[in-house]
Design a protein around this motif. Structure first.
Motif, PDB file in Angstrom:
ATOM      1  N   SER A 124       0.808  -1.356  -0.001  1.00  0.00           N
ATOM      2  CA  SER A 124      -0.017   0.111   0.184  1.00  0.00           C
ATOM      3  C   SER A 124       0.780   1.092   0.097  1.00  0.00           C
ATOM      4  CB  SER A 124      -0.749   0.238   1.268  1.00  0.00           C
ATOM      5  OG  SER A 124      -0.115   0.166   2.419  1.00  0.00           O
ATOM      6  N   GLY A 125       2.247   1.070  -0.036  1.00  0.00           N
ATOM      7  CA  GLY A 125       3.066   2.312  -0.186  1.00  0.00           C
ATOM      8  C   GLY A 125       4.279   2.115  -1.134  1.00  0.00           C
ATOM      9  N   LEU A 126       5.292   2.948  -0.622  1.00  0.00           N
ATOM     10  CA  LEU A 126       6.548   2.748  -1.478  1.00  0.00           C
ATOM     11  C   LEU A 126       7.545   2.635  -0.050  1.00  0.00           C
ATOM     12  CD1 LEU A 126       8.139   3.585  -3.976  1.00  0.00           C
ATOM     13  CD2 LEU A 126       8.281   5.859  -3.194  1.00  0.00           C
ATOM     14  N   ASP A 127       8.424   1.584  -0.543  1.00  0.00           N
ATOM     15  CA  ASP A 127       9.634   1.396   0.434  1.00  0.00           C
ATOM     16  C   ASP A 127      10.893   1.814  -0.063  1.00  0.00           C
ATOM     17  OD1 ASP A 127       7.885  -0.186   2.177  1.00  0.00           O
ATOM     18  OD2 ASP A 127       8.756  -2.082   1.360  1.00  0.00           O
ATOM     19  N   ARG A 197       6.237  -5.000  10.926  1.00  0.00           N
ATOM     20  CA  ARG A 197       6.278  -6.152   9.809  1.00  0.00           C
ATOM     21  C   ARG A 197       7.651  -5.687   8.969  1.00  0.00           C
ATOM     22  NH1 ARG A 197       1.654  -9.215   6.825  1.00  0.00           N
ATOM     23  NH2 ARG A 197       1.595  -7.229   5.530  1.00  0.00           N
ATOM     24  N   ALA A 198       8.819  -5.976   9.249  1.00  0.00           N
ATOM     25  CA  ALA A 198      10.007  -5.456   8.549  1.00  0.00           C
ATOM     26  C   ALA A 198      10.936  -6.601   8.517  1.00  0.00           C
ATOM     27  CB  ALA A 198      10.311  -4.317   8.810  1.00  0.00           C
ATOM     28  N   THR A 199      11.845  -6.871   7.356  1.00  0.00           N
ATOM     29  CA  THR A 199      12.959  -7.948   7.626  1.00  0.00           C
ATOM     30  C   THR A 199      14.077  -7.015   7.682  1.00  0.00           C
ATOM     31  OG1 THR A 199      12.651  -7.956   4.931  1.00  0.00           O
ATOM     32  CG2 THR A 199      11.365  -9.366   5.983  1.00  0.00           C
ATOM     33  N   GLY A 200      14.182  -5.766   7.523  1.00  0.00           N
ATOM     34  CA  GLY A 200      15.457  -5.057   7.381  1.00  0.00           C
ATOM     35  C   GLY A 200      15.273  -3.642   7.609  1.00  0.00           C
ATOM     36  N   PRO A 201      16.100  -2.732   7.853  1.00  0.00           N
ATOM     37  CA  PRO A 201      15.658  -1.375   8.005  1.00  0.00           C
ATOM     38  C   PRO A 201      15.484  -0.665   6.706  1.00  0.00           C
ATOM     39  CG  PRO A 201      18.207  -1.692   8.542  1.00  0.00           C
ATOM     40  CD  PRO A 201      17.493  -2.935   8.034  1.00  0.00           C
ATOM     41  N   HIS A 202      14.231  -0.022   6.726  1.00  0.00           N
ATOM     42  CA  HIS A 202      13.766   0.794   5.671  1.00  0.00           C
ATOM     43  C   HIS A 202      12.721   1.736   5.892  1.00  0.00           C
ATOM     44  CE1 HIS A 202      10.724  -2.168   5.688  1.00  0.00           C
ATOM     45  NE2 HIS A 202       9.920  -1.481   4.786  1.00  0.00           N
ATOM     46  N   LEU A 203      12.148   2.521   5.136  1.00  0.00           N
ATOM     47  CA  LEU A 203      11.142   3.413   5.386  1.00  0.00           C
ATOM     48  C   LEU A 203      10.086   2.943   4.567  1.00  0.00           C
ATOM     49  CD1 LEU A 203       9.801   5.896   6.782  1.00  0.00           C
ATOM     50  CD2 LEU A 203      10.410   7.121   4.894  1.00  0.00           C
ATOM     51  N   HIS A 204       8.854   2.865   5.157  1.00  0.00           N
ATOM     52  CA  HIS A 204       7.593   2.631   4.231  1.00  0.00           C
ATOM     53  C   HIS A 204       6.915   3.843   4.231  1.00  0.00           C
ATOM     54  CE1 HIS A 204       3.842   0.510   2.854  1.00  0.00           C
ATOM     55  NE2 HIS A 204       3.320   1.659   3.489  1.00  0.00           N
ATOM     56  N   TRP A 205       6.646   4.374   3.158  1.00  0.00           N
ATOM     57  CA  TRP A 205       5.668   5.746   2.934  1.00  0.00           C
ATOM     58  C   TRP A 205       4.560   5.402   2.210  1.00  0.00           C
ATOM     59  CZ3 TRP A 205       6.957   9.958  -1.061  1.00  0.00           C
ATOM     60  CH2 TRP A 205       6.224  11.027  -0.927  1.00  0.00           C
ATOM     61  N   SER A 206       3.278   5.584   2.836  1.00  0.00           N
ATOM     62  CA  SER A 206       1.881   5.565   2.136  1.00  0.00           C
ATOM     63  C   SER A 206       1.346   6.794   2.191  1.00  0.00           C
ATOM     64  CB  SER A 206       0.926   4.664   3.110  1.00  0.00           C
ATOM     65  OG  SER A 206       1.273   3.313   3.146  1.00  0.00           O
ATOM     66  N   LEU A 207       0.738   7.169   1.034  1.00  0.00           N
ATOM     67  CA  LEU A 207       0.143   8.576   0.698  1.00  0.00           C
ATOM     68  C   LEU A 207      -1.642   8.035   0.300  1.00  0.00           C
ATOM     69  CD1 LEU A 207       0.877  11.455   0.469  1.00  0.00           C
ATOM     70  CD2 LEU A 207       1.182  11.156  -2.102  1.00  0.00           C
ATOM     71  N   SER A 208      -2.215   8.944   0.972  1.00  0.00           N
ATOM     72  CA  SER A 208      -3.718   8.846   0.988  1.00  0.00           C
ATOM     73  C   SER A 208      -4.139  10.042   0.396  1.00  0.00           C
ATOM     74  CB  SER A 208      -4.307   8.089   2.172  1.00  0.00           C
ATOM     75  OG  SER A 208      -5.661   8.537   2.068  1.00  0.00           O
ATOM     76  N   LEU A 209      -5.126   9.970  -0.818  1.00  0.00           N
ATOM     77  CA  LEU A 209      -5.908  11.018  -1.181  1.00  0.00           C
ATOM     78  C   LEU A 209      -7.340  10.736  -0.948  1.00  0.00           C
ATOM     79  CD1 LEU A 209      -3.269  11.790  -2.689  1.00  0.00           C
ATOM     80  CD2 LEU A 209      -4.647  12.704  -4.421  1.00  0.00           C
ATOM     81  N   ASN A 210      -8.270  11.434  -0.418  1.00  0.00           N
ATOM     82  CA  ASN A 210      -9.762  11.155  -0.314  1.00  0.00           C
ATOM     83  C   ASN A 210     -10.138   9.914   0.177  1.00  0.00           C
ATOM     84  OD1 ASN A 210      -9.406  11.526  -3.569  1.00  0.00           O
ATOM     85  ND2 ASN A 210     -10.204   9.541  -3.038  1.00  0.00           N
ATOM     86  N   ASN A 211      -8.995   9.547   1.330  1.00  0.00           N
ATOM     87  CA  ASN A 211      -9.181   8.132   2.259  1.00  0.00           C
ATOM     88  C   ASN A 211      -8.981   7.151   0.952  1.00  0.00           C
ATOM     89  OD1 ASN A 211      -9.487   6.860   4.430  1.00  0.00           O
ATOM     90  ND2 ASN A 211     -11.513   6.418   4.035  1.00  0.00           N
ATOM     91  N   ALA A 212      -8.207   7.332   0.123  1.00  0.00           N
ATOM     92  CA  ALA A 212      -7.882   6.202  -0.835  1.00  0.00           C
ATOM     93  C   ALA A 212      -6.026   6.150  -0.978  1.00  0.00           C
ATOM     94  CB  ALA A 212      -8.262   6.182  -2.130  1.00  0.00           C
ATOM     95  N   GLN A 213      -5.468   5.234  -0.566  1.00  0.00           N
ATOM     96  CA  GLN A 213      -4.035   5.007  -0.842  1.00  0.00           C
ATOM     97  C   GLN A 213      -3.539   4.900  -2.178  1.00  0.00           C
ATOM     98  OE1 GLN A 213      -2.063   2.610   2.508  1.00  0.00           O
ATOM     99  NE2 GLN A 213      -4.052   2.748   3.456  1.00  0.00           N
ATOM    100  N   VAL A 214      -2.651   5.710  -2.426  1.00  0.00           N
ATOM    101  CA  VAL A 214      -2.208   5.892  -3.894  1.00  0.00           C
ATOM    102  C   VAL A 214      -0.622   5.810  -3.887  1.00  0.00           C
ATOM    103  CG1 VAL A 214      -4.093   7.191  -4.558  1.00  0.00           C
ATOM    104  CG2 VAL A 214      -1.990   8.418  -3.927  1.00  0.00           C
TER     105      VAL A 214
END
Length: 226
Positions: A124-127, A197-214
């Motif tokens: 649901s996002g970008l790693d 829930r991560a297997t190694g160091p990273h950033l997960h970034w989710s972005l939502s518009l009008n309550n819908a993740q894009v």
């Protein structure tokens, strides 16, 4: 203007208006519509095939949560639901974002994920692959609407950018902001980690518009840079 009951971003364009609509991965291919003053304006959703990602997790509860975990996850969904719909008064969303931390863009939005051989929800996002402890910054100006330690997301920060645009920054080793804090683009919100829930160091970034993740990548002008 609304889409599926949620208000959407609108901008003036010449003598008219443009709507910027977040369409969820669950949307079906074919005709859909936004409501403009109560009247439908249709648009077409085209098919897209996303790549597949296979991950092995040592913690099997992160694949098949037990009853206690499921109760926690249900509570967290109730807690986070208002954050995804946050619309702080007076904030006008930027539609150009900076990458929250430097690093290679790895697992992309929409990936069909298979954990320990079992299919699960699409990504649901970008790693962003980054070293432990590296600073994570607000991708645009906004207000911190929620922080916490969540089952899947680990240490996470929700930032509302205005007009229903919301960022979620996950798996942090440290959170350095508080709920209600006003942020400028580039302000530090925490540090890269591997909580949840991560297997190694990273950033997960989710972005939502009008309550819908894009896909956040759609709004990055220089992917791979901070």
């Amino acid at each position: 203007m609304t889409y599926r009951g949620e208000p959407v971003i609108t901008r003036r364009s010449g003598g008219g208006w443009v709507a910027v609509v977040g369409v969820p991965l669950s949307a079906k291919v074919g005709l859909d519509a936004i409501e403009v003053d109560g009247k439908p304006v249709s648009f077409s959703i085209q098919p897209k095939r996303y790549p597949e990602q296979r991950v092995q997790l040592k913690n099997k509860r992160q694949v098949n949560p037990n009853a206690e975990d499921e109760a926690r996850i249900a509570k967290e969904r109730l807690l986070t639901a208002p954050a995804w719909k946050a619309w702080p008064e007076g904030l006008v969303a930027s539609l150009g974002f900076r990458q929250p931390t430097p690093g290679a863009l790895t697992a992309s939005f929409g990936m069909r994920r298979i954990f320990n051989g079992e299919p699960r929800s699409p990504h649901s996002g970008l790693d962003i692959r980054s070293p432990q402890g590296q600073a994570v910054r607000a991708p645009a100006a906004g207000v911190v609407v929620l922080t916490g330690d969540f089952f899947y997301s680990g240490n996470a920060v929700f930032v509302a950018h205005g007009e229903g645009v919301v960022s979620l920054l996950c798996h942090l080793s440290k959170i350095t902001v508080k709920q209600g804090q006003v942020l400028k683009a580039g302000d530090v919100v925490g540090e890269v980690g591997m909580t949840g829930r991560a297997t190694g160091p990273h950033l997960h970034w989710s972005l939502s518009l009008n309550n819908a993740q894009v896909d956040p990548r759609l709004f990055l002008s220089h992917p791979g840079r901070k």
